[in-house]
Write a protein that holds these residues in place. Structure first.
Motif, PDB file in Angstrom:
ATOM      1  N   ALA A 227      -2.795   4.900   0.030  1.00 28.67           N
ATOM      2  CA  ALA A 227      -1.492   4.867   0.693  1.00 28.67           C
ATOM      3  C   ALA A 227      -1.267   6.108   1.550  1.00 28.67           C
ATOM      4  N   ILE A 228      -1.653   7.259   1.056  1.00 29.11           N
ATOM      5  CA  ILE A 228      -1.478   8.505   1.818  1.00 29.11           C
ATOM      6  C   ILE A 228      -2.270   8.459   3.119  1.00 29.11           C
ATOM      7  N   VAL A 229      -3.524   8.008   3.024  1.00 22.13           N
ATOM      8  CA  VAL A 229      -4.346   7.886   4.236  1.00 22.13           C
ATOM      9  C   VAL A 229      -3.704   6.892   5.215  1.00 22.13           C
ATOM     10  N   ALA A 230      -3.176   5.798   4.694  1.00 20.85           N
ATOM     11  CA  ALA A 230      -2.530   4.800   5.549  1.00 20.85           C
ATOM     12  C   ALA A 230      -1.324   5.383   6.272  1.00 20.85           C
ATOM     13  N   VAL A 231      -0.543   6.205   5.570  1.00 23.09           N
ATOM     14  CA  VAL A 231       0.632   6.822   6.200  1.00 23.09           C
ATOM     15  C   VAL A 231       0.202   7.764   7.320  1.00 23.09           C
ATOM     16  N   ILE A 232      -0.817   8.551   7.070  1.00 26.60           N
ATOM     17  CA  ILE A 232      -1.302   9.485   8.106  1.00 26.60           C
ATOM     18  C   ILE A 232      -1.743   8.718   9.344  1.00 26.60           C
ATOM     19  N   SER A 352      -2.294  -1.862  -0.901  1.00 27.80           N
ATOM     20  CA  SER A 352      -1.603  -0.577  -1.015  1.00 27.80           C
ATOM     21  C   SER A 352      -1.477   0.101   0.343  1.00 27.80           C
ATOM     22  N   GLY A 353      -2.556   0.072   1.115  1.00 24.09           N
ATOM     23  CA  GLY A 353      -2.531   0.665   2.448  1.00 24.09           C
ATOM     24  C   GLY A 353      -1.581  -0.060   3.385  1.00 24.09           C
ATOM     25  N   MET A 354      -1.571  -1.400   3.324  1.00 22.84           N
ATOM     26  CA  MET A 354      -0.683  -2.164   4.196  1.00 22.84           C
ATOM     27  C   MET A 354       0.786  -1.894   3.864  1.00 22.84           C
ATOM     28  N   ALA A 355       1.120  -1.850   2.576  1.00 26.47           N
ATOM     29  CA  ALA A 355       2.506  -1.580   2.188  1.00 26.47           C
ATOM     30  C   ALA A 355       2.943  -0.202   2.654  1.00 26.47           C
ATOM     31  N   ALA A 356       2.063   0.779   2.518  1.00 26.68           N
ATOM     32  CA  ALA A 356       2.393   2.146   2.941  1.00 26.68           C
ATOM     33  C   ALA A 356       2.613   2.218   4.438  1.00 26.68           C
ATOM     34  N   SER A 357       1.759   1.556   5.185  1.00 30.62           N
ATOM     35  CA  SER A 357       1.866   1.585   6.639  1.00 30.62           C
ATOM     36  C   SER A 357       3.142   0.907   7.110  1.00 30.62           C
ATOM     37  N   LEU A 358       3.483  -0.238   6.536  1.00 28.83           N
ATOM     38  CA  LEU A 358       4.702  -0.945   6.918  1.00 28.83           C
ATOM     39  C   LEU A 358       5.944  -0.126   6.574  1.00 28.83           C
ATOM     40  N   ALA A 359       5.981   0.444   5.366  1.00 28.80           N
ATOM     41  CA  ALA A 359       7.134   1.251   4.961  1.00 28.80           C
ATOM     42  C   ALA A 359       7.307   2.467   5.856  1.00 28.80           C
ATOM     43  N   SER A 360       6.194   3.037   6.308  1.00 30.09           N
ATOM     44  CA  SER A 360       6.238   4.225   7.153  1.00 30.09           C
ATOM     45  C   SER A 360       6.677   3.895   8.573  1.00 30.09           C
ATOM     46  N   VAL A 361       6.049   2.909   9.183  1.00 28.30           N
ATOM     47  CA  VAL A 361       6.301   2.585  10.592  1.00 28.30           C
ATOM     48  C   VAL A 361       7.710   2.039  10.803  1.00 28.30           C
ATOM     49  N   ALA A 362       8.175   1.175   9.887  1.00 26.93           N
ATOM     50  CA  ALA A 362       9.461   0.501  10.079  1.00 26.93           C
ATOM     51  C   ALA A 362      10.587   1.075   9.235  1.00 26.93           C
ATOM     52  N   ASN A 363      10.298   2.025   8.332  1.00 25.12           N
ATOM     53  CA  ASN A 363      11.319   2.590   7.447  1.00 25.12           C
ATOM     54  C   ASN A 363      11.982   1.511   6.588  1.00 25.12           C
ATOM     55  N   VAL A 364      11.169   0.660   5.984  1.00 25.92           N
ATOM     56  CA  VAL A 364      11.692  -0.429   5.158  1.00 25.92           C
ATOM     57  C   VAL A 364      10.966  -0.431   3.807  1.00 25.92           C
ATOM     58  N   PRO A 365      11.202   0.568   2.951  1.00 24.06           N
ATOM     59  CA  PRO A 365      10.427   0.675   1.712  1.00 24.06           C
ATOM     60  C   PRO A 365      10.595  -0.497   0.756  1.00 24.06           C
ATOM     61  N   ILE A 366      11.816  -1.013   0.623  1.00 26.68           N
ATOM     62  CA  ILE A 366      12.025  -2.131  -0.299  1.00 26.68           C
ATOM     63  C   ILE A 366      11.420  -3.410   0.285  1.00 26.68           C
ATOM     64  N   ALA A 367      11.705  -3.657   1.560  1.00 26.75           N
ATOM     65  CA  ALA A 367      11.160  -4.856   2.203  1.00 26.75           C
ATOM     66  C   ALA A 367       9.637  -4.835   2.220  1.00 26.75           C
ATOM     67  N   ILE A 390       5.069   5.622  -1.343  1.00 26.02           N
ATOM     68  CA  ILE A 390       4.368   6.713  -0.658  1.00 26.02           C
ATOM     69  C   ILE A 390       4.605   6.630   0.852  1.00 26.02           C
ATOM     70  N   GLY A 391       4.566   5.419   1.387  1.00 26.86           N
ATOM     71  CA  GLY A 391       4.758   5.238   2.819  1.00 26.86           C
ATOM     72  C   GLY A 391       6.092   5.764   3.283  1.00 26.86           C
ATOM     73  N   TYR A 392       7.141   5.438   2.538  1.00 25.54           N
ATOM     74  CA  TYR A 392       8.470   5.914   2.932  1.00 25.54           C
ATOM     75  C   TYR A 392       8.634   7.408   2.674  1.00 25.54           C
ATOM     76  N   ALA A 393       8.155   7.881   1.530  1.00 29.31           N
ATOM     77  CA  ALA A 393       8.327   9.294   1.179  1.00 29.31           C
ATOM     78  C   ALA A 393       7.652  10.220   2.181  1.00 29.31           C
ATOM     79  N   VAL A 394       6.475   9.839   2.658  1.00 28.11           N
ATOM     80  CA  VAL A 394       5.712  10.709   3.552  1.00 28.11           C
ATOM     81  C   VAL A 394       6.069  10.461   5.017  1.00 28.11           C
ATOM     82  N   GLY A 395       6.293   9.196   5.388  1.00 22.66           N
ATOM     83  CA  GLY A 395       6.398   8.888   6.813  1.00 22.66           C
ATOM     84  C   GLY A 395       7.748   8.446   7.307  1.00 22.66           C
TER      85      GLY A 395
END
Length: 427
Positions: A227-232, A352-367, A390-395
């Motif tokens: 997830a961390i790598v996905a957010v980066i 895990s990577g896809m969820a992190a990337s989506l939460a980071s790019v769109a700011n939608v952690p629950i969705a 992780i996606g929302y927390a980092v990105g």
């Protein structure tokens, strides 16, 4: 007791009816878009890869002469339609021009997703619903915004096969990860109805085919690292998209930007045809097996730039599926490096990577968590939820929406929306 009866018979029955109607309309819109893309592909598929997106760009430029709002990803238009209702209004004209421009963009091998166009297409149904005299009498003020949200929810729930997550997504994306329950409950109902209509008419399979898997607690550290790598990588994608968008802001001849973007996209997909279109089939390949690191790096760079050239130039496509694509690359890279042989564990890293990337790019952690569970299976709830957190927390400070030219009226309006959100407790 009498007040409760009035509430149930009045307010609840009204919104059950309106949300159901809007959701069904959104589901039908998703069917129309899907069939339109398939139809256009029959023509776009006959051209060489290097020129197909540019030919699509010519057609799109002609569409924009009729409706300039059909340009771009569409998410910002949806956000403005809800938050700036007195200054900005979507009409039914936007409905069919956005379907046409999106079908041409993706049918002629442009790179992008469908969520942004679907948000705008579903939201534009509000104009048609509000024009029905019997309904207009019962909708006023803030309620028009809720109808707009419901139309968008029906479209998103259908196209992503995500009846609950679609409703959460359209509410969460409005306020940068805060949720308003007055929007959420009608949105979920509409999303469910959109999904039901889509399923009846298209008979969709799940978006991704994932092996059955019960997560092992010992794998949680690997999920987190994936997830961390996905957010980066997602943050890099946001930066690339911003730079390309601002580059097109400085270029003269805005009406021919889709043609220029199409030519640049064509140069990339000529070498990497896998990054054209939505890329859902490539994501499924990354779920099924480990790919060589060299190929993954090429796909990463190619998808970032092909999508940026397509959408930033004015092509009509979304950014969520490209974000999922990038997150899948992060998860698959980890699986390849660690030489994972268990296909269930490998696919879990991808989720895990896809969820992190989506939460980071769109700011939608629950969705992000809910949508990935619905698209991939509830047994993968642990990697999906961890990736989303992780996606929302980092990105969360690198949301990709609201990027506009400095002289664009939307640029200043979007900044005002973010100020308003912070004032009312949003993020």
């Amino acid at each position: 007791m009498e007040k409760l009866h009035q509430y149930i018979s009045g307010y609840m029955s009204k919104w059950l009816s309106i949300a159901t109607l809007a959701g069904m309309g959104g589901g039908l819109a998703a069917v129309m878009l899907k069939k339109s893309i398939i139809f256009v592909k029959h023509f776009g598929g006959g051209f060489p890869l290097w020129i197909a997106p540019a030919i699509g760009g010519i057609i799109i430029s002609l569409i924009y002469l009729y409706d300039p709002h059909a340009a771009g990803l569409g998410t910002d238009h949806y956000i403005d339609a809800v938050n700036l209702e007195e200054q900005y209004h979507l009409t039914f004209k936007n409905f069919y021009t956005k379907i046409a421009s999106t079908a041409v963009t993706l049918g002629f091998k442009g790179s992008g997703g469908v969520e942004g166009p679907m948000l705008m297409i579903g939201a534009s149904l509000t104009d048609a619903i509000a024009s029905v005299p019997i309904l207009r009498r019962y909708i006023s003020g803030r309620e028009f915004d809720i109808v707009t949200i419901c139309g968008a929810a029906g479209a998103i729930g259908a196209i992503f096969r995500s009846p609950i997550g679609g409703g959460i997504f359209v509410a969460e994306v409005l306020y940068h990860s805060s949720l308003h329950y007055s929007d959420l409950f009608p949105a979920i109902l509409s999303s469910i109805m959109g999904f039901v209509v889509y399923r009846m008419l298209v008979h969709p399979t799940p978006m991704f085919d994932i092996p059955d898997y019960l997560p092992d607690v010992s794998n949680i550290p690997v999920f987190l690292l994936s997830a961390i790598v996905a957010v980066i990588l997602s943050i890099i994608f946001t930066k690339v998209y911003t730079v390309v968008y601002r580059m097109f802001c400085k270029l003269p001849g805005k009406k021919i930007h889709p043609i220029i973007g199409g030519l640049l996209t064509g140069l990339i997909i000529m070498q990497l045809p896998q990054v054209s279109g939505t890329g859902i089939d490539v994501i499924q390949t990354m779920i099924d097996k480990n790919l060589p690191i060299t190929l993954l790096l090429l796909l990463l760079v190619g998808k970032m730039f092909a999508t940026s050239f397509t959408v930033a130039s004015g092509g009509s496509a979304g950014l969520v599926i490209p974000a999922l694509f990038i997150g899948a690359i992060a998860g698959n890279s980890f699986s390849t490096i660690l030489k994972v042989t268990d296909p269930a564990l490998s696919s879990s890293l991808v989720v895990s990577g896809m969820a992190a990337s989506l939460a980071s790019v769109a700011n939608v952690p629950i969705a992000a968590a809910v949508m990935l569970m619905e698209m991939a299976g509830y047994k993968l709830g642990v990697p999906a939820a961890l990736g989303s957190i992780i996606g929302y927390a980092v990105g969360h400070s690198h949301v990709i929406y609201g990027i506009s030219c400095p002289d664009d009226w939307q640029y200043n309006d979007f900044k005002e929306i973010k100020k308003r959100d912070r004032k009312h407790g949003g993020h």
